[in-house]
Design an enzyme around this catalytic site. Structure first.
Site, PDB file in Angstrom:
ATOM      1  N   ASP A 178     -14.954 -19.118  16.983  1.00 60.21           N
ATOM      2  CA  ASP A 178     -14.496 -18.511  15.736  1.00 60.21           C
ATOM      3  C   ASP A 178     -13.633 -17.283  16.034  1.00 60.21           C
ATOM      4  O   ASP A 178     -13.451 -16.903  17.198  1.00 60.21           O
ATOM      5  CB  ASP A 178     -15.738 -18.138  14.910  1.00 60.21           C
ATOM      6  CG  ASP A 178     -15.555 -18.475  13.436  1.00 60.21           C
ATOM      7  OD1 ASP A 178     -14.422 -18.337  12.943  1.00 60.21           O
ATOM      8  OD2 ASP A 178     -16.548 -18.853  12.793  1.00 60.21           O
ATOM      9  N   ASP A 210     -12.977 -21.701   4.971  1.00 58.29           N
ATOM     10  CA  ASP A 210     -14.211 -22.498   4.947  1.00 58.29           C
ATOM     11  C   ASP A 210     -14.292 -23.425   3.738  1.00 58.29           C
ATOM     12  O   ASP A 210     -14.017 -23.032   2.602  1.00 58.29           O
ATOM     13  CB  ASP A 210     -15.433 -21.576   4.934  1.00 58.29           C
ATOM     14  CG  ASP A 210     -15.562 -20.821   6.241  1.00 58.29           C
ATOM     15  OD1 ASP A 210     -14.677 -20.965   7.107  1.00 58.29           O
ATOM     16  OD2 ASP A 210     -16.554 -20.078   6.391  1.00 58.29           O
TER      17      ASP A 210
HETATM   18  C1  GLA Z   1     -16.583 -18.748   9.795  1.00 59.12           C
HETATM   19  C2  GLA Z   1     -16.270 -20.203  10.096  1.00 59.12           C
HETATM   20  C3  GLA Z   1     -17.372 -21.094   9.530  1.00 59.12           C
HETATM   21  C4  GLA Z   1     -18.716 -20.689  10.126  1.00 59.12           C
HETATM   22  C5  GLA Z   1     -18.973 -19.219   9.885  1.00 59.12           C
HETATM   23  C6  GLA Z   1     -20.185 -18.702  10.639  1.00 59.12           C
HETATM   24  O1  GLA Z   1     -16.548 -18.464   8.437  1.00 59.12           O
HETATM   25  O2  GLA Z   1     -15.023 -20.559   9.551  1.00 59.12           O
HETATM   26  O3  GLA Z   1     -17.095 -22.438   9.795  1.00 59.12           O
HETATM   27  O4  GLA Z   1     -18.717 -20.970  11.498  1.00 59.12           O
HETATM   28  O5  GLA Z   1     -17.875 -18.422  10.304  1.00 59.12           O
HETATM   29  O6  GLA Z   1     -20.429 -17.358  10.389  1.00 59.12           O
END
Ligand code: GLA
Length: 616
Positions: free
Chosen positions: A231, A287
């Protein structure tokens, strides 16, 4: 002229409920010479000529729906459709889109040894593993910072026995184990509040930054993880350069000696074509959430990314939100996750398959609804994703603002079988009329509905089909002829400097954009001004060599020019007039031999016109 052997238009417009009428009893025993898995049945009320029943290992030919075709020919097709349900083995599993499960959508940071191992055991026995879902990926929430010794620690409440028994437990049931980290120092969970308003404090200082070698050794050598998602919340906070940082991480993985570890970049936007050189997949959007607007937004953001996918390197549309049917939603985030209708769920899964996104189930697989299970283990849908061609479908036609026809080859490049999706992302019913030539197919086209597992017949020239709002249809078309493609939309071409990390116009990197008057309402802007900021149609397939006229539809505020190069040969200058805000056609005659060519548009010293498409 429309020459329909069977009225495909009417057939597929019949409501599904009526169409489900099961084929009646066997009317004739299968004659010798016909595959014994095929049965002759009769169902005058059914709108399908073949229905496949995988549980029974049978395909039923409807004698009332032969519409002039020979029953032996239809029987032979029925047998081929049964065979097509077997996903062919691959020479290298790393080249197919990743399949598995990830903890984030349902559990957020609230994960534990029990949750992960129960999930792995459920997948091993409930049909998911058998369907190819192999990776059990632990997302954010396991961190407990790094110790003074520089060693990564695991949350002692959630993983009291550390990670070794977790990885071993996953491997013990024949699955692979995935882990997660951040390119920077802190994780996303430590920077963003969860649904209860808490930060995951253990993520502070848990990221890879400053720990690449030690963390990679721990994950891939000592513990035996097989996948990592990296990430970028911590990376953004430290203002790290994405390309440099992710390359360092991929080098650190390689330095462990493991060559089978799969890397996913999570920078929430298409990072650039370089991602394909270091990772097997890269997130392209923010997300996903279990609601229609989120789903629609993600689909739309991925429609023009097909040029960057290739075997072993895919655009990641994020983890699947399947299993959250309206009224039965269980996600980590609650508010805003109102779930999906059955139509929306089918659209979601099928689109991830045809666009070759990784397929990471995000729901609680211990309690997955039967209907969802049936959808995500459908081998015909999975075959769109799990093949070695490594293709992401491209937009062949747009219908209104929010209707799309997607297409990609099914069995071999430039072959006669193609996967076709019709997507209605709008809030109204939409009527799709599609010419077979738009799909580069000709002659009689046999149709197989991948969701219904049924063949409604064939068509010539064109078909018309009405789709409910928020719904999609997924087909395999087997045609008599593959036609030479004559329309190459600019938005289906490879843009060497395309990226979504920074504003494209300000950075001066070419990008597809909505343009009134462009075909499909999309054209490519900002080409040129640098030799490397080019546009390349990499797969221009010519069936019969000779002199051809390439016609570029372009728009320029003034008399601008560009250069055209075939297969890296001589650059030929093409002059476009000032076009007064309209797209105009500019021809260029070239000699093209039979075979596959790369046609490149560039301008190393000035802006090239905006390009809508090339026809030949
Ligand atoms: C980000 C990523 C998600 C998830 C969260 C975890 O938002 O895009 O897919 O992994 O972090 O905190």
């Amino acid at each position: 002229m429309v020459m329909k052997k069977i009225n495909f238009c009417m057939a597929l417009a019949i409501p599904l409920a009526g169409a489900q009428a099961s084929f009646a009893d066997i009317v004739e025993s299968t004659p010798s010479g016909v595959d014994p898995r095929v049965e002759y049945r009769d169902c005058p009320k059914c709108d399908k000529r073949i229905r496949v029943d995988l549980a029974a290992g049978k395909a039923y030919v409807n004698l009332s729906r032969l519409e002039g075709a020979k029953r032996e020919d239809v029987a032979a097709r029925a047998a081929r459709l049964l065979d097509a349900a077997k996903i062919p083995p691959t020479s290298d599993p790393k080249i197919r889109p990743l399949m598995g499960w990830s903890s984030w959508n349902t559990f957020g940071c609230e994960i534990s040894e029990d949750v992960i191992l129960e999930t792995a055991r459920a997948m091993a026995t409930n049909g998911l593993k058998a369907a190819g879902y192999t990776y059990v990926n632990i997302d954010d929430g396991f961190f407990w910072g790094h110790g003074d010794d520089g060693i990564l620690r695991f949350n002692p409440n959630r993983f009291p026995n550390g990670m070794k028994p977790v990885v071993d437990g996953i491997h013990a049931v024949g699955l692979k184990a995935g882990i997660y980290s951040d390119a920077g120092a802190d994780t996303c969970g430590s920077m963003w509040k969860d649904a209860k308003g808490n930060y995951d404090k253990g993520g502070k200082g848990g990221g890879l930054y400053g720990h690449d070698a030690a963390d990679c050794k721990l994950h891939f050598v000592d513990l035996g993880f097989d996948f990592i998602k990296v990430d970028y919340c911590g990376g953004s906070r430290l203002r790290l350069d994405e390309r440099r940082r992710y390359t360092e991480i991929s080098e650190a993985i390689k330095a462990t000696g493991r060559t089978d570890v799969r890397l996913n970049l999570c920078r929430w936007a298409f990072p650039g074509a370089w991602a394909a050189d270091i990772a097997e997949s890269w997130r392209t959007t923010g997300d996903i959430r279990a609601n229609w607007n989120s789903l629609k937004g993600i689909v739309k953001e991925n429609l023009y990314l097909s040029p960057y996918a290739k075997p072993g390197a895919y655009n990641d549309m994020d983890m699947l939100e399947v299993g959250h049917l309206k009224g039965h939603v269980k996600t980590a985030f609650g508010k805003g996750d109102e779930g999906f209708t059955a139509d929306e769920e089918t659209l979601h899964f099928g689109t991830w398959c045809i666009l070759s996104s990784p397929l990471l189930v995000g729901c609680d697989v211990r309690t997955i609804p039967g209907q969802t299970m049936d959808l995500i283990t459908n081998p015909y849908l999975l075959a769109m994703s799990q093949n070695d061609l490594g293709l992401q479908a491209y937009v062949a036609q747009r219908v209104g603002k929010d209707g799309y026809v997607l297409v990609k080859d099914a069995v071999e490049r430039f072959g006669k079988s193609r996967y076709v999706a019709l997507l209605n992302l709008s809030d109204e019913s939409l009527e799709f009329t599609v010419e077979s030539s738009t799909l580069d197919l000709g002659g009689e086209v046999e149709v197989f509905d991948l969701v219904e597992r049924a063949d409604p017949g064939s068509f010539n020239d064109r078909f018309t089909l009405s789709l409910r709002p928020h719904s999609a249809r997924f087909f395999r078309f087997d045609a008599e002829k593959r036609l030479e493609r004559t329309v190459y939309e600019a938005e289906t071409a490879f843009l060497s400097e395309y990226q979504e990390l920074r504003d494209a116009r300000q950075s001066g990197t070419a990008f597809p954009s909505e343009f009134a008057g462009a075909s499909g309402d999309v054209a490519v802007a900002c080409i040129g001004n640098r030799e490397t900021n080019d546009l390349i149609w990499k797969n221009v397939k010519i069936d019969r060599g000779g002199k051809r006229t390439l016609v570029f539809r372009c728009m320029a505020p003034d008399a601008w020019h560009f250069f055209v190069q075939v297969d890296g040969g001589e650059k030929v200058r093409v002059d476009a007039p000032a076009t007064d805000g309209k797209f105009v056609d500019v021809p260029l005659e070239v000699e093209l031999s039979e075979g596959v060519h790369a046609i490149r548009v560039s301008n190393g010293s000035a802006w090239a016109p905006d390009i809508d498409r090339m026809t030949l």
